[in-house]
Scaffold this motif. Structure first.
Motif, mmCIF file in Angstrom:
data_model
loop_
_atom_site.group_PDB
_atom_site.id
_atom_site.type_symbol
_atom_site.label_atom_id
_atom_site.label_comp_id
_atom_site.label_asym_id
_atom_site.label_seq_id
_atom_site.Cartn_x
_atom_site.Cartn_y
_atom_site.Cartn_z
ATOM 1 N N GLU A 9 0.815 -1.214 0.000
ATOM 2 C CA GLU A 9 0.000 0.000 0.000
ATOM 3 C C GLU A 9 0.851 1.268 0.000
ATOM 4 O O GLU A 9 0.420 2.305 -0.486
ATOM 5 C CB GLU A 9 -0.948 0.012 1.206
ATOM 6 C CG GLU A 9 -0.234 0.030 2.547
ATOM 7 C CD GLU A 9 -1.195 -0.141 3.726
ATOM 8 O OE1 GLU A 9 -2.365 -0.508 3.512
ATOM 9 O OE2 GLU A 9 -0.769 0.096 4.861
ATOM 10 N N THR A 10 2.066 1.175 0.514
ATOM 11 C CA THR A 10 2.889 2.376 0.602
ATOM 12 C C THR A 10 3.619 2.698 -0.700
ATOM 13 O O THR A 10 4.255 3.736 -0.796
ATOM 14 C CB THR A 10 3.963 2.191 1.688
ATOM 15 O OG1 THR A 10 4.552 0.897 1.476
ATOM 16 C CG2 THR A 10 3.362 2.232 3.066
ATOM 17 N N ALA A 11 3.515 1.823 -1.699
ATOM 18 C CA ALA A 11 4.287 2.038 -2.930
ATOM 19 C C ALA A 11 3.841 3.316 -3.613
ATOM 20 O O ALA A 11 2.662 3.539 -3.850
ATOM 21 C CB ALA A 11 4.093 0.852 -3.872
ATOM 22 N N ILE A 12 4.813 4.150 -3.975
ATOM 23 C CA ILE A 12 4.491 5.448 -4.570
ATOM 24 C C ILE A 12 3.911 5.284 -5.979
ATOM 25 O O ILE A 12 3.182 6.151 -6.466
ATOM 26 C CB ILE A 12 5.750 6.367 -4.572
ATOM 27 C CG1 ILE A 12 5.347 7.821 -4.776
ATOM 28 C CG2 ILE A 12 6.750 5.952 -5.614
ATOM 29 C CD1 ILE A 12 4.749 8.465 -3.562
ATOM 30 N N GLN A 13 4.213 4.119 -6.597
ATOM 31 C CA GLN A 13 3.692 3.918 -7.959
ATOM 32 C C GLN A 13 2.170 3.867 -7.970
ATOM 33 O O GLN A 13 1.532 4.178 -8.964
ATOM 34 C CB GLN A 13 4.214 2.603 -8.566
ATOM 35 C CG GLN A 13 5.690 2.607 -8.887
ATOM 36 C CD GLN A 13 6.520 2.148 -7.705
ATOM 37 O OE1 GLN A 13 6.060 2.164 -6.573
ATOM 38 N NE2 GLN A 13 7.742 1.757 -7.981
ATOM 39 N N LEU A 14 1.593 3.449 -6.834
ATOM 40 C CA LEU A 14 0.135 3.311 -6.804
ATOM 41 C C LEU A 14 -0.539 4.673 -6.907
ATOM 42 O O LEU A 14 -1.691 4.776 -7.328
ATOM 43 C CB LEU A 14 -0.316 2.612 -5.517
ATOM 44 C CG LEU A 14 0.139 1.155 -5.351
ATOM 45 C CD1 LEU A 14 -0.413 0.582 -4.051
ATOM 46 C CD2 LEU A 14 -0.318 0.314 -6.518
ATOM 47 N N GLU A 15 0.183 5.754 -6.513
ATOM 48 C CA GLU A 15 -0.445 7.069 -6.520
ATOM 49 C C GLU A 15 -0.534 7.640 -7.936
ATOM 50 O O GLU A 15 -1.071 8.733 -8.124
ATOM 51 C CB GLU A 15 0.335 8.034 -5.598
ATOM 52 C CG GLU A 15 0.543 7.472 -4.197
ATOM 53 C CD GLU A 15 0.151 8.426 -3.074
ATOM 54 O OE1 GLU A 15 -0.499 9.447 -3.333
ATOM 55 O OE2 GLU A 15 0.512 8.150 -1.918
ATOM 56 N N SER A 16 -0.007 6.919 -8.928
ATOM 57 C CA SER A 16 -0.193 7.387 -10.311
ATOM 58 C C SER A 16 -0.771 6.271 -11.176
ATOM 59 O O SER A 16 -0.508 6.187 -12.358
ATOM 60 C CB SER A 16 1.117 7.906 -10.890
ATOM 61 O OG SER A 16 2.154 6.994 -10.605
ATOM 62 N N MET A 17 -1.598 5.438 -10.545
ATOM 63 C CA MET A 17 -2.214 4.331 -11.282
ATOM 64 C C MET A 17 -3.100 4.854 -12.407
ATOM 65 O O MET A 17 -3.849 5.810 -12.209
ATOM 66 C CB MET A 17 -3.046 3.495 -10.309
ATOM 67 C CG MET A 17 -3.738 2.314 -10.935
ATOM 68 S SD MET A 17 -4.577 1.303 -9.710
ATOM 69 C CE MET A 17 -3.227 0.319 -9.094
#
Lengths: 371, 368
Positions: free
Chosen positions: B348-356
């Motif tokens: 959940e902490t992966a920064i990549q998820l914030e630009s899905m």
């Protein structure tokens, strides 16, 4: 309506009164000032009773309105900032109203004006900013003016009811605006809030020199004054008011009624388009959904409150801006819902409309010898 | 620019105030005034209510005064509201809670008032780009939607799920994908139909979307809109099960509510306010999930089977240990392109998820 009242008091009684009743103009001015003030006092009283029914203190309420609207430098600035776009959108209603037209499409004209202004600025990067701003203003005025002129054309050529036409065209204009902002003109970097490209920081209108005031304030005041001069001190304005007074009489006089209708609509729409341009250039820097903040609709209220007199629009816009500015404070301190301010505006609106019946009824204000 | 009318009304009000007194006081020195700004009503059974409930709990903290303003649109109105709270209410800590308040409005006000602290819910605060008196906080609620998905997977008979979403931004896409992956972990043949309404609060479109999903044979629905009330009531009325979001909507549909992914904002607010009262510098980038109590799950509704409860509790316990990944490879999007290679995991902490920017296989619908 108010246009009729204006035409009546302008033409016939002045001639009849003659030199024998020199105080009539003063009494007429007092009537024009007294009736709205009486309406405002009535609205305030009725609203205070409404507050008492809700269990809130009217004294607290009015003190907070004063505090939030005019009571500190910050409040005053907030009020004037809210009033600035309203001056121009109110003109969009007031100018055609001189011809007896009720045009309520200011919101669409503002949106398209803002969009056109943004589009005009985009290919002009690197050009001297005042020129860009001039181009933006021209584009905004043309877009807004053209859009409301459509309403005028429909009314002049086909007799379509201008209220319905302007409102429906306003919705169409807003839909076009949204489509362009979210589609062809969208800046790909504006992921979460679709916006057009920015006009560039260099082209933004700064606040009025020496203050933090919205530049639209000065433009709005000048526009109101110019419109007042046009309507009440030029022959074109006189022709417009005669048309508003009685269409048939104007046609019999040979006035170009159709052209006057379209021209008045174009002028009003141009003001609203200019308001859109100023919002983009002074506040947002780009066109997006934030432009659709209801200024066009508030302008309708202010124009009616001012009885369609461009000079009276100035204090009315400040008053409504002040009430709106106080809204947040009221919500926070008195725990009143957000709609309370809208209820107050509604009371004021109804009271002003009801005060229309006071004109020409109280004998003391009437010209002597006209009875 | 003062009009005669303004002076008259002001003098009258001022005179009345002087003679009668008002009982309204500014915050006493020593009280911390905290301002909350909501984009919708405080009782929307959704996003805003979650914040308002936490704010209400803050009121009981000694030395803290809360001022709230609701229904502030994402326009320069929020700038005026923030300034008004700072100038007229003496607020020194502001929480503008809606996504669209961050850029440019909050950033502009923050530059003007460097001594006031601003913390935004959801924004992407970056150390080199944004002033130090601003910051952002958010919760990893995608995990909650994954658990919702498991509940939906067990409850669904038609194997068709529905998702009513606002805008196709990364946070929303993560929720849709997590929900679908949770359901497909129960039965890989399950599909989710997503409908985007276009904006955070569009009650009419939300009702239309829910009805359309019911017509397509969907039997469990969830959502990511500001006020889930409309979707929950419409879905329950059409006989569909519902998984909640933002806040607890079980009161609105007691028989059909399975569970829900809720915010637990009091954890965050208590931390910020506590730091502020002690004079400590406030953190600028705060994130947390189930384990940190930023997010919680609603109690199970009557329709959740025992098997489902056991499974959900087991997965939740795994998540509480930290490091759990919902988005992990090999993963394809719904057009067949691989988006996460085998062996890669995004907790959940992966920064990549914030630009899905994709919808996973099994989701019917498109972003643009």
């Amino acid at each position: 309506m108010s246009a009729t009242a204006q035409a009546q008091t302008d033409t016939a009684p002045a001639a009849q009164a003659g030199a024998a009743d020199g105080f009539y103009p003063a009494r007429r001015a007092m009537e024009s000032l007294g009736a709205p003030v009486a309406a405002l006092i009535l609205a305030a009283t009725a609203f205070s009773m409404f507050l008492l029914a809700l269990g809130k203190s009217p004294v607290d309420f009015w003190w907070l309105v004063w505090r939030g609207a005019f009571g500190s430098a910050f409040s005053l600035q907030n009020t004037l900032q809210r009033a600035a776009p309203l001056l121009l959108t109110a003109l969009c209603v007031a100018v055609p109203a001189q011809l007896g037209l009720v045009v309520i499409g200011g919101e669409g004209a503002l949106a398209l004006g803002g969009l056109a202004a943004t589009v005009a600025a985009l290919p002009l990067s690197g050009v001297w900013p005042p020129l860009v701003q001039l181009a933006m203003a021209a584009a905004g005025i043309a877009a807004g003016g053209g859009w409301i002129a459509l309403t005028g054309l429909l009314r002049a050529r086909r007799g379509v009811n201008e209220t319905v036409a302007s409102l429906v065209l306003s919705y169409i204009g807003i839909a076009i605006f949204n489509h362009m902002v979210e589609g062809p003109l969208r800046d790909p970097a504006s992921l979460n809030k679709p916006s057009t490209w920015s006009i560039g920081d260099a082209n933004m209108l700064g606040p009025l020199p020496g203050t933090e005031l919205h530049p639209g304030l000065l433009v709005g005041v000048i526009a109101c004054v110019l419109c007042w001069v046009l309507i009440f001190h030029t022959s074109v304005g006189f022709a417009a008011r005669v048309t508003g007074g009685n269409l048939r009489a104007a046609q019999l006089q040979g006035l170009p009624v159709g052209k006057l209708i379209v021209a008045a609509c174009a002028l009003g729409g141009g003001c609203a388009g200019l308001a859109g341009m100023i919002e983009v250039a002074a506040v947002h820097g780009r066109a997006n959904a934030s432009l659709l903040a209801g200024y066009g609709y508030e302008g309708i209220l202010i124009a009616f409150l001012a009885r369609h007199n461009p000079l009276a629009i100035i204090p009315m816009a400040v008053l409504m801006g002040g009430i709106g500015a106080a809204g947040g404070l009221l919500q926070r301190r008195l725990d009143l819902p957000d709609a309370t301010v809208v209820v107050l505006q509604g009371f004021i609106f109804v009271a002003i409309l009801a005060s229309e019946t006071l004109y020409s009824r109280i004998g003391w204000f009437q010209p002597r010898g006209a009875r | 620019m003062l009009s005669r009318r303004a002076i008259l009304s002001g003098a009258a009000a001022g005179g009345a105030a002087l003679t009668l007194g008002t009982g309204l006081r500014q915050a006493r020195a020593g009280t911390l005034t905290v301002g909350f700004i909501y984009v919708g009503p405080k009782d929307d059974y959704g996003y805003n209510q979650a914040h308002a409930e936490a704010a209400a709990q803050l009121k009981s903290m000694p030395g803290v005064k809360i001022v709230e303003e609701e229904k502030v649109p994402e326009t320069d109105d929020v700038e005026k509201t923030m300034q008004s709270m700072i100038e007229l209410d003496g607020a020194t800590l502001l929480f503008p809670t809606s996504f669209g308040y961050f850029d440019p409005y909050m950033l502009r006000v923050a530059k003007k008032y460097p001594k006031i602290q601003f913390r935004h819910c959801g924004g992407l605060w970056q150390k080199d780009k944004h002033p130090m008196n601003t910051g952002s906080y958010f919760g990893y609620i995608g995990m909650g939607q994954y658990l919702n998905g498991i509940a939906a997977g067990y409850a669904s008979k038609s194997k068709k799920l529905g998702f009513v979403a606002a805008k196709p931004i990364p946070q929303v896409l993560l929720n849709i994908n997590s929900f679908t992956l949770g359901a497909r972990s129960v039965d890989p043949s399950i599909t989710t139909q997503v409908i985007f309404t276009g904006d955070w609060s569009m009650p009419v479109k939300e009702a239309e979307a829910t009805n359309s999903l019911a017509d397509q044979g969907v039997d469990v629905v969830t959502m990511h809109v500001d006020g889930p009330k409309v979707v929950v009531q419409t879905a329950a009325g059409r006989g569909m099960y519902v998984c909640g979001y933002h806040a607890n909507q079980s009161k609105l549909a007691p028989a059909k509510y399975l569970t829900g992914a809720e915010w637990d904002w009091i954890t965050v607010y208590r931390m910020f306010v506590g730091d502020m009262l002690q004079g400590k510098p406030l953190p600028n980038f705060v994130r947390g999930g189930l384990a940190e109590h930023f997010v919680k799950m609603s109690p199970f509704g009557p329709a959740v089977s025992d098997t489902a409860r056991k499974k959900i509790d087991a997965v939740k316990a795994e998540m509480m240990k930290g490091g759990y990944s919902v988005i992990k490879g090999p993963l394809k999007d719904n057009k067949g392109n691989p988006v996460v290679p085998a062996g890669t995991e995004y907790p959940e902490t992966a920064i990549q998820l914030e630009s899905m920017n994709y919808l996973v296989e099994g989701v019917a619908g498109s972003i643009s």
